[in-house]
Motif scaffolding. Structure first.
Motif, PDB file in Angstrom:
ATOM      1  N   GLN A 152      -8.147  -4.049   4.425  1.00  0.00           N
ATOM      2  CA  GLN A 152      -8.706  -4.641   3.211  1.00  0.00           C
ATOM      3  C   GLN A 152      -7.561  -5.004   2.264  1.00  0.00           C
ATOM      4  OE1 GLN A 152     -11.203  -1.679   1.412  1.00  0.00           O
ATOM      5  NE2 GLN A 152      -9.540  -0.244   1.059  1.00  0.00           N
ATOM      6  N   ALA A 153      -7.846  -5.958   1.366  1.00  0.00           N
ATOM      7  CA  ALA A 153      -6.812  -6.378   0.422  1.00  0.00           C
ATOM      8  C   ALA A 153      -7.447  -7.132  -0.726  1.00  0.00           C
ATOM      9  CB  ALA A 153      -5.764  -7.252   1.115  1.00  0.00           C
ATOM     10  N   GLU A 154      -6.745  -7.152  -1.839  1.00  0.00           N
ATOM     11  CA  GLU A 154      -7.087  -8.040  -2.949  1.00  0.00           C
ATOM     12  C   GLU A 154      -6.012  -9.121  -2.941  1.00  0.00           C
ATOM     13  OE1 GLU A 154      -7.437 -10.373  -5.532  1.00  0.00           O
ATOM     14  OE2 GLU A 154      -5.968  -9.073  -6.514  1.00  0.00           O
ATOM     15  N   LEU A 155      -6.393 -10.306  -2.508  1.00  0.00           N
ATOM     16  CA  LEU A 155      -5.407 -11.325  -2.174  1.00  0.00           C
ATOM     17  C   LEU A 155      -4.736 -11.972  -3.380  1.00  0.00           C
ATOM     18  CD1 LEU A 155      -7.166 -13.194   0.794  1.00  0.00           C
ATOM     19  CD2 LEU A 155      -5.314 -11.507   0.900  1.00  0.00           C
ATOM     20  N   MET A 156      -5.366 -11.996  -4.537  1.00  0.00           N
ATOM     21  CA  MET A 156      -4.755 -12.680  -5.675  1.00  0.00           C
ATOM     22  C   MET A 156      -3.429 -12.029  -6.046  1.00  0.00           C
ATOM     23  SD  MET A 156      -6.623 -15.247  -6.180  1.00  0.00           S
ATOM     24  CE  MET A 156      -5.834 -15.876  -7.660  1.00  0.00           C
ATOM     25  N   THR A 157      -3.421 -10.720  -6.185  1.00  0.00           N
ATOM     26  CA  THR A 157      -2.177 -10.035  -6.563  1.00  0.00           C
ATOM     27  C   THR A 157      -1.281  -9.785  -5.362  1.00  0.00           C
ATOM     28  OG1 THR A 157      -3.343  -7.916  -6.399  1.00  0.00           O
ATOM     29  CG2 THR A 157      -3.190  -8.916  -8.579  1.00  0.00           C
TER      30      THR A 157
END
Length: 418
Positions: A152-157
Motif C-alpha cells: 500500500q502507498a499514498e502516491l502523492m507524497t
C-alpha cells in the motif's frame, strides 16, 4: 449553481462588476467545472471576479477568448506594473509571488522577452530526452522500491511529487536529495500554491536565495546542466536574471508535472475505459495523459495579463490596467469547442501550456511529457495490479484555484520486492 455567498457587492469606489464572484470557497476547489458553467451562463466568456482581498479582475473562460488574449500582446501584456489596483494591494498579499513584478522572463515583453525565452529554450534543448527518461525511470524505481513491499502507498507524497522534483533539480544541476533541495521544493509549493497558515512571500524569498547560491556555484564550476548552459549563453544574462528565470523554469516543471501525473493516474484508476483497457492495450497511457490535460489541466488558472489600453473582450469593456486571469481549465472544456459535451483525447489543441509568445517555451512540454509518461508507465509496469484503496468519490482536490491536483492518492497492490 454558484454559491450565493460567493457573490458580493463591490467595495465603494472599486471598479469591479457589482455581481463579481469570489474565486474561493469549497465549491470552486472541489468542482470548478460547475462554477465555470454557472459563470458562463451568467456572464458569458469573460466573467468579473474577485481575487484575495476582494481585488477585482476578469476571468477569461472562453477558448477563443483565451487564445485571443494570449495571441495579442499589444493589447494584453505581461508587465504587471500596468495594473490599476496596486494602491489596493497590501505588502503581504498572498498572490504577490504571482503578480509582483520581478526581472523575470515571465514579465518581459517584446525583444527582451524573446532574448530571455531564447536562453531558456537553448538550455532546455540541451537536455537529452532519452537520458531524462532513463533518469526518471531510475528515480521511479527507487521511489517504488521504498513502498513496494508494504502492499500500500499514498502516491502523492511518496511518488507523484517526488519524481518530477528530483528530475527537475537534477536537470538544473542540484543534488536530487538533501535538506536544501527538499526545502527549495517546499518553498516553491508555498510560494505558488499556499495552504492555510503558509507565508508565500517569505517562501518566495527563500527560493531566490537558494538559487542565487546555485548560480554562484555554477558560475565557478559549470557542468552539463540547464543552469550552466544559461550562464554560458552568449546572450549574457546577469546572475539575477538567471535566478529569476530558473525560478520560472523549476516552478513550471515541478508542480504542474506532478499534478499531471496525479490526474492521469486518477483517470487510469477510476475511469472504466482506462482501468479495464490499459493493460489490454486498447487505450494507451498517452491517451490518458492527453485527456487529463483537457479535463483536469494541472494549471487551472494563470494570472495574468494586463490590458495595455481600453478595449473590449467577449462583450466586456476592459479598462487599461485591468487584470485578466487566464481560465485554462475553463477554456479547455468550452462547449463552443466541444458542442456535444464530450471532451476527448483525440487532439492536442488544449491550452494547458498556454498559447502565444508567452506559452511554455519549447521543448518544455516535451520534457514534461517524458517525466509524466515515464512516471505513469513505470508505476504500472512495476505494480500491475495497482488499484485505489479508497472510493473514487472520496478523493479530495487540493484547496487551490490555481493548481489542480489531489491531496492524497491512496493505493494498494500485491507486495513485491523491487
Amino acid at each position: 449553481m454558484t454559491d450565493p455567498s460567493a457573490v458580493r457587492p463591490a467595495p465603494p469606489g472599486c471598479p469591479a462588476h457589482p455581481d463579481a464572484v469570489r474565486l474561493a470557497g469549497l465549491e470552486y476547489q472541489q468542482s470548478p467545472s460547475q462554477l465555470y458553467r454557472a459563470l458562463r451562463r451568467q456572464h458569458g466568456a469573460v466573467a468579473p471576479v474577485l481575487l484575495d482581498g476582494d481585488i477585482p479582475a476578469w476571468l477569461v473562460l472562453g477558448y477563443s477568448e483565451v487564445t485571443y488574449v494570449t495571441g495579442h500582446d499589444e493589447l494584453f501584456a505581461r508587465d504587471s506594473r500596468r495594473w490599476n489596483q496596486w494602491e489596493n494591494i497590501p505588502a503581504d498579499w498572498p498572490l504577490l509571488p504571482y503578480v509582483g513584478y520581478q526581472p523575470s522572463v515571465l514579465f518581459t515583453e517584446g525583444d527582451e522577452h524573446r532574448r530571455r525565452a531564447g536562453v531558456i529554450t537553448q538550455a532546455l534543448e540541451g537536455v537529452d530526452q532519452f537520458e531524462l527518461a532513463r533518469n526518471c525511470q531510475v528515480i521511479a524505481d527507487r521511489l517504488i522500491a521504498g513502498f513496494a513491499g508494504s502492499g500500500q502507498a499514498e502516491l502523492m507524497t511518496g511518488y507523484v511529487h517526488a519524481l518530477p522534483m528530483r528530475a527537475v533539480v537534477q536537470m538544473c544541476g542540484m543534488p536530487t536529495s538533501g535538506e536544501d533541495t527538499r526545502q527549495l521544493v517546499e518553498d516553491l509549493r508555498i510560494s505558488l500554491d499556499a495552504a492555510e497558515g503558509d507565508d508565500p512571500v517569505a517562501a518566495y524569498g527563500r527560493v531566490g536565495e537558494r538559487l542565487r547560491q546555485l548560480v554562484k556555484d555554477k558560475r565557478e564550476r559549470p557542468g552539463p546542466d540547464v543552469t550552466s548552459r544559461m550562464l554560458l549563453d552568449p546572450a549574457g544574462l546577469t546572475d539575477e536574471e538567471i535566478v529569476q528565470d530558473l525560478i520560472s523554469v523549476i516552478a513550471a516543471a515541478q508542480q504542474p508535472t506532478a499534478n499531471w501525473i496525479c490526474n492521469t493516474l486518477r483517470l487510469l484508476l477510476t475511469d472504466e475505459r482506462f482501468a479495464v483497457n490499459v493493460s489490454g492495450g486498447r487505450l494507451s497511457v498517452g491517451e490518458a495523459l492527453n485527456e487529463a490535460l483537457w479535463l483536469d489541466t494541472p494549471t487551472q488558472n494563470f494570472i495574468g495579463r494586463w490590458a495595455v489600453r481600453d478595449t473590449q473582450l467577449g462583450g466586456r469593456q476592459i479598462r487599461a490596467g485591468d487584470c485578466l486571469v487566464l481560465g485554462l481549465a475553463a477554456a479547455n472544456t468550452d462547449p463552443q469547442i466541444w458542442p456535444e459535451g464530450h471532451v476527448g483525447a483525440e487532439n492536442a489543441a488544449h491550452l494547458s501550456f498556454s498559447n502565444g509568445e508567452h506559452r511554455c517555451p519549447y521543448p518544455a512540454p516535451l520534457l514534461a511529457d517524458v517525466m509524466a509518461r515515464t512516471a505513469v508507465e513505470t508505476l504500472l509496469e512495476r505494480l500491475p495490479d495497482l488499484v485505489l484503496s479508497a472510493e473514487p468519490e472520496t478523493l479530495a482536490w487540493r484547496p487551490s484555484i490555481w493548481m489542480r491536483g489531489l491531496t492524497a492518492l491512496p493505493v494498494r497492490f500485491t507486495p513485491t520486492v523491487q
